[in-house]
Design an enzyme around this catalytic site. Structure first.
Site, PDB file in Angstrom:
ATOM      1  NE  ARG A  83      -2.739   0.611   3.366  1.00 55.79           N
ATOM      2  CZ  ARG A  83      -3.026  -0.233   4.360  1.00 55.79           C
ATOM      3  NH1 ARG A  83      -3.852  -1.240   4.161  1.00 55.79           N
ATOM      4  NH2 ARG A  83      -2.492  -0.066   5.558  1.00 55.79           N
ATOM      5  CE1 TYR A 136     -14.382  16.879 -13.380  1.00 54.95           C
ATOM      6  CE2 TYR A 136     -14.026  15.977 -11.190  1.00 54.95           C
ATOM      7  CZ  TYR A 136     -14.271  15.788 -12.542  1.00 54.95           C
ATOM      8  OH  TYR A 136     -14.384  14.523 -13.026  1.00 54.95           O
ATOM      9  CG  ASP A 209      -8.190  20.635  -9.941  1.00 54.22           C
ATOM     10  OD1 ASP A 209      -7.361  20.430 -10.845  1.00 54.22           O
ATOM     11  OD2 ASP A 209      -9.271  20.015  -9.845  1.00 54.22           O
ATOM     12  CE  LYS A 234      -9.968  14.597 -16.528  1.00 51.94           C
ATOM     13  NZ  LYS A 234     -10.427  15.621 -15.628  1.00 51.94           N
TER      14      LYS A 234
HETATM   15  C1  LIG Z   1     -11.178  15.349 -14.419  1.00 54.03           C
HETATM   16  C2  LIG Z   1     -10.910  16.346 -13.381  1.00 54.03           C
HETATM   17  C3  LIG Z   1     -10.795  15.975 -12.049  1.00 54.03           C
HETATM   18  C4  LIG Z   1     -11.025  14.562 -11.585  1.00 54.03           C
HETATM   19  O1  LIG Z   1     -10.105  13.643 -12.052  1.00 54.03           O
HETATM   20  P1  LIG Z   1     -10.482  12.098 -12.188  1.00 54.03           P
HETATM   21  O2  LIG Z   1      -9.175  11.438 -12.368  1.00 54.03           O
HETATM   22  O3  LIG Z   1     -11.401  11.992 -13.364  1.00 54.03           O
HETATM   23  O4  LIG Z   1     -11.161  11.689 -10.910  1.00 54.03           O
HETATM   24  C5  LIG Z   1     -10.481  16.952 -11.128  1.00 54.03           C
HETATM   25  N1  LIG Z   1     -10.302  18.221 -11.489  1.00 54.03           N
HETATM   26  C6  LIG Z   1     -10.415  18.627 -12.764  1.00 54.03           C
HETATM   27  C7  LIG Z   1     -10.204  20.048 -13.109  1.00 54.03           C
HETATM   28  C8  LIG Z   1     -10.733  17.703 -13.751  1.00 54.03           C
HETATM   29  O5  LIG Z   1     -10.875  18.109 -15.010  1.00 54.03           O
END
Ligand SMILES: *Cc1c(COP(=O)(O)O)cnc(C)c1O
Length: 419
Positions: A83, A136, A209, A234
């Site tokens: 883990r 988001y 973020d 992403k």
């Molecule tokens: C897609 C996204 C997330 C979440 O990511 P996941 O890996 O899909 O859980 C968080 N913040 C932003 C700005 C995003 O575009």
């Protein structure tokens, strides 16, 4: 005493201030996290792979009680239990620490898991947090459902807020100021340095973020953030084939956060960490191409008679453009357009249903172009969404822009006559 056979020292040395100020270059993207954690030996031969291999493990076996006790005491980036990861995960963490200029980093099973773990780590019952109105959507829902349930109150703020505006929203019990810049779907760019100054004054943690910018184009820790969060799903993974979250902390936030994260069972399979490490090596070339292609398509869209405006931080007319220019080193391939008044959702459906090169789907950041009709109305409370026509989000991939533009041109034919 037998030391664990692989692995860097238990703690990663903090970066010098000079190193923090220099943006990650192609050399760093190519090398970050590689040889430090990637060494492997076989029958006494010390050889290194170019890439840190995929080490799969749950149980780690120890030679002696002493060895076991050492591992138990030095859990961070040492063999302990699956883990806590293996060199596969550690090398990705090392790379992200270097690129974001942080103290240490952790991996999470998704971007959303990284966000919720970070929020949960820094607030307790009775606290108040500030969240951009353009967060988001699942982040917003986490605040409204999960944090509310434990007695944490959320105020949503205008992402274009000034320092004075932020000052007026701070409460005695404000423990976290969250920033997502540019905002989801509508791409407003926030003044992070101004927001962070106010938050710091009041002792609140600043969590950012940074999924849109990636460490290549934006490094929030240099602008006052305590923690950077990436949906690595992403651009970092970059090929639409794995889910992953990454958090990079400053030193002051690390201890509280790492305890919280591990105790919540945040762990990532080595295979997914490997895909992110592999994606990372081409991040710089991909991002520059996404930027170039995105701007070509955005400028073409801005000249269309059907389009009211293009929401792209690199376009001069866009709110927050000056802040973007000051703080960012580039723009990714994700932006949206707002159609003129009179177009309906049915018109949009006719346009996007038959696009040939734009896949329709959630997420973005892969090599391919995507389209998403979206309505922010239900997700905004501080600044009600008021646009003349429907919004369409685009992710511009690595295809030939002439082909993408021809596809969109045919789409506008289906959209209907100029209104
Ligand atoms: C897609 C996204 C997330 C979440 O990511 P996941 O890996 O899909 O859980 C968080 N913040 C932003 C700005 C995003 O575009």
């Amino acid at each position: 005493m037998t030391l664990p056979p692989f692995g860097p020292p238990a703690t990663v040395p903090a970066m010098s201030d000079d190193a923090k100020k220099s943006p990650p270059k192609d050399t760093a993207i190519t090398n970050a996290g590689r040889p430090k954690s990637g060494a492997t030996g076989y029958r006494g031969r010390d050889k290194e792979m170019v890439n840190t291999p995929v080490y799969r493990a749950s149980t780690i076996l120890y030679d002696s009680v002493e060895d076991l006790q050492f591992a138990t005491k030095h859990k961070n980036r040492n063999f302990y239990y699956g883990r806590r990861g293996t060199p596969t995960q550690w090398s990705l963490r090392d790379a992200m620490v270097e690129l974001d200029g942080g103290h240490d980093a952790l991996l999470h099973p998704s971007g959303l898991a990284a966000i919720t773990t970070a929020l949960y780590a820094f607030c307790r019952a009775g606290d108040h947090i500030l969240m951009p109105d353009t967060a988001y959507e699942p982040t917003r829902i986490f605040c409204n459902i999960a944090l509310r349930k434990i007695g944490v109150e959320t105020t949503f703020y205008d992402p274009l807020i000034t320092a004075e505006g932020m000052e007026s929203l701070m409460q005695e019990n404000t423990s976290v100021v969250f920033v997502e810049t540019p905002g989801s779907l509508t791409f407003e760019v926030s003044d992070l340095p101004a927001i962070a100054r106010v938050a710091k004054k009041h002792g609140a943690k600043v969590l950012v973020d940074n999924t849109w910018g990636t460490p290549l184009f934006f490094r929030p820790l240099e602008h006052g953030a305590d923690m950077v969060i990436h949906a690595a799903t992403k651009y970092i993974v970059g090929h639409s084939d794995a889910m992953l979250g990454i958090t990079v902390c400053n030193e002051a936030s690390w201890d509280v956060f790492q305890r919280q994260s591990f105790v919540m069972g945040q762990a990532v399979a080595p295979d997914d960490a490997y895909l992110a490490s592999r994606g990372l090596r081409t991040l710089a070339v991909r991002m520059r191409q996404h930027e170039e292609n995105g701007l070509k398509v955005a400028n073409w869209l801005a000249g269309r008679p059907e389009v009211d405006h293009v929401r792209h931080p690199a376009l001069e007319s866009f709110p927050g453009h000056d802040v973007w220019k000051r703080d960012f080193d580039g723009a990714s391939g994700l932006f949206s357009i707002v159609l003129k008044e009179g177009y309906t959702d049915d018109n949009v459906t006719a346009m996007v249903d038959d696009l040939q090169l734009f896949g329709m789907g959630y997420s973005w950041g892969g090599f391919e172009s995507l389209v998403l009709p979206a309505d922010p109305t239900g997700e905004r409370t501080a600044v009600p969404w008021d646009a003349p026509g429907p919004l369409i989000r685009f992710h511009i991939g690595l295809e030939d822009t002439d082909d993408l533009i021809a596809d969109l041109d045919a789409g506008f034919e289906r959209l209907g006559k100029e209104i």
